[in-house]
Design a protein around this motif. Structure first.
Motif, PDB file in Angstrom:
ATOM      1  N   TYR B 110     -10.937   1.975   6.062  1.00  0.00           N
ATOM      2  CA  TYR B 110     -10.988   1.731   4.616  1.00  0.00           C
ATOM      3  C   TYR B 110     -10.025   0.616   4.197  1.00  0.00           C
ATOM      4  O   TYR B 110     -10.418  -0.359   3.568  1.00  0.00           O
ATOM      5  N   ALA B 162     -15.072   2.660  -0.930  1.00  0.00           N
ATOM      6  CA  ALA B 162     -14.942   4.073  -0.571  1.00  0.00           C
ATOM      7  C   ALA B 162     -16.303   4.770  -0.631  1.00  0.00           C
ATOM      8  O   ALA B 162     -16.617   5.621   0.204  1.00  0.00           O
ATOM      9  N   LEU B 165     -18.219   3.632   2.449  1.00  0.00           N
ATOM     10  CA  LEU B 165     -17.655   4.254   3.650  1.00  0.00           C
ATOM     11  C   LEU B 165     -18.048   5.724   3.749  1.00  0.00           C
ATOM     12  O   LEU B 165     -18.371   6.215   4.831  1.00  0.00           O
ATOM     13  N   LEU B 254     -12.351   9.550  -0.059  1.00  0.00           N
ATOM     14  CA  LEU B 254     -11.865   9.485   1.317  1.00  0.00           C
ATOM     15  C   LEU B 254     -11.649  10.890   1.885  1.00  0.00           C
ATOM     16  O   LEU B 254     -11.902  11.131   3.064  1.00  0.00           O
TER      17      LEU B 254
END
Ligand SMILES: Nc1ncnc2c1ncn2[C@@H]1O[C@H](COP(=O)(O)OP(=O)(O)O)[C@@H](O)[C@H]1O
Ligand SMILES: [Mg+2]
Lengths: 308, 267
Positions: B110, B162, B165, B254
């Motif tokens: 990240y 984010a 991801l 996350l």
């Protein structure tokens, strides 16, 4: 105490998109590997070797069973500082040079920069890549990547090594070099757990082996014992023996393969040897050789795999 | 062998982030800057002639909009591959077999892409600032409005990274791209979604759209390009509020990504 302890590992994979089907890749595998041992995991493709490694390295969580490495549970991250892993058919970041990749691995293994740089230089030299150290990995051949793989597994000087098919994709010379390299590691007292389906390599390196087929352990132990246990056979090679006599010999033999020059005769044991020699002389033939048949690992392998 | 303290987890995250940054640089991601500068120069020279007195406004408008779009493309198209590419190419096995926690891997990936975006956004904002200096023949108050607006763009990109991801941890790149883009669009129009949530006829629709409004990132307030073009600086309150919001939102995403990634098996 065992360095690697595997207890009843079972792995089921779910496959299929709609209808989930469960495939058992590993079935209650138990193993112990002692400190300083070179242990070979043998089996045909699909036997479950890679699955075993992935479980031990924490990449797959087993369906059931447990394992310990150096006395720690396999999900203990700190323990991994003491082990190294060469994956099957390794692929690495192709935008990095060999040296950069090793330095990156060093950082991930808690090595200080200077230490990592020293180790990287030394290992690149040892695996014969000193001249390609600053080339990007995208330009590396399969064999060179395998060497980089060995170097990265060793960057932090681990006590235990997991090598998944370390010689696949290598030419005969490369195999030889890897074999010598592993023998050198053993001399340093490392524990080495490796897999292969190439039996000649295993014969040359291992203290003990386990034979795996369809996820099940078929046999394990010292190589010499596994091989000896299966054989008292003799192979006699004769020349100049022709058909009428050959027919009589055939009745004694397990098998005969005849060529124009000579005949190879397999005997069950040495009880029939005297009679065989007599028959040969009587027919005017000549004995070329008599040898005990040391069952090759190939033979054992084929028989075990067929039998199960 | 001498080891540094394993407890120093930041070191490993930094190493992974740096490697991720290095990958995007070597994959020539930053080459988009060249295209960007060409765009700004063209815009400045053409529009300066046809809209006298409006140069600063148009340069900031075009420049920051392009910064946002280019950044978004990077955040989405690199972001969706951050984790899935490492799984697909099996490099993840090499990394995770080392003393690296899965959470460290996710955080490293990240921050690596965030670093790329930070460099990219900063360079673009600098190009816009230069173009302004040329257009105005010197320093101008509009410069002051430019940088805070660019900062908000970066925050928005950090949120979108984010999101990408998170999808990258369990979905295919194509689906991830689609969902990330969808979330971006809904996030940008979140005030409309709120209005819809308040005025829809059926109760079910109201509940669903209200849930979406609260769940999806509220991105409208990160877009300060129009105001900046008129020389308006981002109010300190908005700056602080958006920073806190972005940090919380990213942290939550996350955390979910780590939770998912932690459970994954690597085939
Ligand atoms: N990701 C996976 N999904 C489903 N089945 C798998 C997966 N990986 C391996 N298998 C199956 O598990 C068995 C063992 O595979 P593997 O451990 O790779 O064997 P080996 O390394 O000995 O060749 C094979 O039958 C293989 O098809
Ligand atoms: Mg395999």
């Amino acid at each position: 105490m065992s360095v690697i302890e595997v207890e009843n590992l079972t792995q089921d994979y779910l496959t299929g998109f709609w209808r989930k089907r469960s495939v058992r890749a590993l079935d209650s595998l138990s193993l112990q590997i002692a400190s300083g041992e070179v242990f070979g995991l043998l089996g045909p493709n699909g036997a479950g070797k890679t699955t075993t490694f992935k479980i031990l390295l924490g990449l797959i969580r087993p369906t059931t069973g447990s394992a310990w490495i150096l006395g720690s549970a396999i999900d203990d991250v700190a323990m991994r500082r003491r082990i190294g892993y060469l994956p099957e058919q390794p692929y690495f970041y192709d935008y990095l040079t060999a040296r950069e990749f090793l330095l990156y691995c060093g950082a991930l293994c808690d090595l200080p920069k200077t230490e990592a740089a020293e180790r990287a230089d030394k290992l690149l030299h040892q695996v014969g890549l000193a001249d390609s150290a600053d080339k990007q990995l995208r330009k590396f051949s399969k064999g060179m990547l395998q060497r980089v793989g060995l170097a990265q597994a060793l960057i932090h000087d681990p006590e235990v090594l997991f090598l998944d098919e370390p010689m696949s994709g290598l030419d005969p010379l490369g195999r030889r070099e890897v074999r010598d390299f592993v023998v050198g590691l053993r001399a340093q007292g490392k524990t080495i757990f490796f897999s292969s389906h190439i039996l000649a390599d295993v014969e040359a390196m291992c203290d003990r082996v386990a034979i795996l087929n369809k996820g099940r352990l078929i046999e394990s132990g010292k190589l010499s014992e596994i091989l000896k246990a299966h054989s008292n056979e003799l192979e006699v090679v004769v020349s100049g023996v022709t058909e009428p006599a050959l027919a009589e010999i055939r009745s004694l033999a397990l098998s005969i393969s005849a060529s124009p020059d000579n005949a190879r005769i397999r005997l069950k044991d040495d009880r029939d040897l005297a009679r065989m020699l007599e028959l040969t002389h009587a027919a005017g033939g000549r004995i070329v050789s008599v040898n005990p048949v040391r069952e090759s690992l190939e033979d054992l392998f084929v028989r075990e795999v067929k039998g199960s | 062998m001498i080891f540094v303290d394993e407890k120093n987890k930041a070191l490993k995250i930094t190493a992974i982030a740096y490697n991720t940054f290095r990958e995007s640089v070597r994959d020539r991601v930053l080459y988009n800057l060249v295209l960007f500068v060409a765009l700004i120069v063209a815009a400045a020279s053409v529009i300066g002639r046809i809209a006298v007195g409006q140069e600063a406004k148009i340069i900031i408008d075009v420049g920051l909009s392009a910064t946002s779009v280019f950044g978004l493309l990077i955040a989405i198209f690199i972001g969706i591959g951050l984790v899935s590419k490492e799984i697909e190419k099996r490099t993840v096995a090499v990394i995770l077999s080392k003393p690296v926690r899965r959470s460290q891997f996710i955080l490293g990936k990240y921050f690596g892409l965030c670093l790329t975006l930070l460099v990219n956004t900063t360079a673009m904002a600098a190009a816009v600032a230069l173009a302004l200096i040329f257009a105005k023949g010197g320093f101008d108050a509009a410069q002051l409005a430019l940088w805070p607006a660019a900062y908000l763009i970066f925050l928005e990109l950090a949120v979108m990274t984010a999101v990408a991801l998170l999808f990258s941890c369990f979905s295919t790149p194509a689906l991830s791209a689609l969902f990330t883009l969808l979330i971006f669009l809904i996030g940008r129009w979140s005030p409309d979604l709120k209005l819809f949530a308040e005025t829809a006829d059926s109760a079910a629709t109201r509940i669903v759209s209200r849930a979406l409004y609260h769940l999806l990132p509220n991105l409208a307030s990160f877009n300060f390009i129009n105001e900046a073009a008129y020389g308006e600086s981002v109010p300190a309150r908005l700056l602080a509020g958006n920073t806190v919001y972005a940090i919380c939102y990213v942290a939550a995403l996350l955390a979910v990504a780590v939770l998912i990634f932690d459970r994954r098996n690597f085939k």
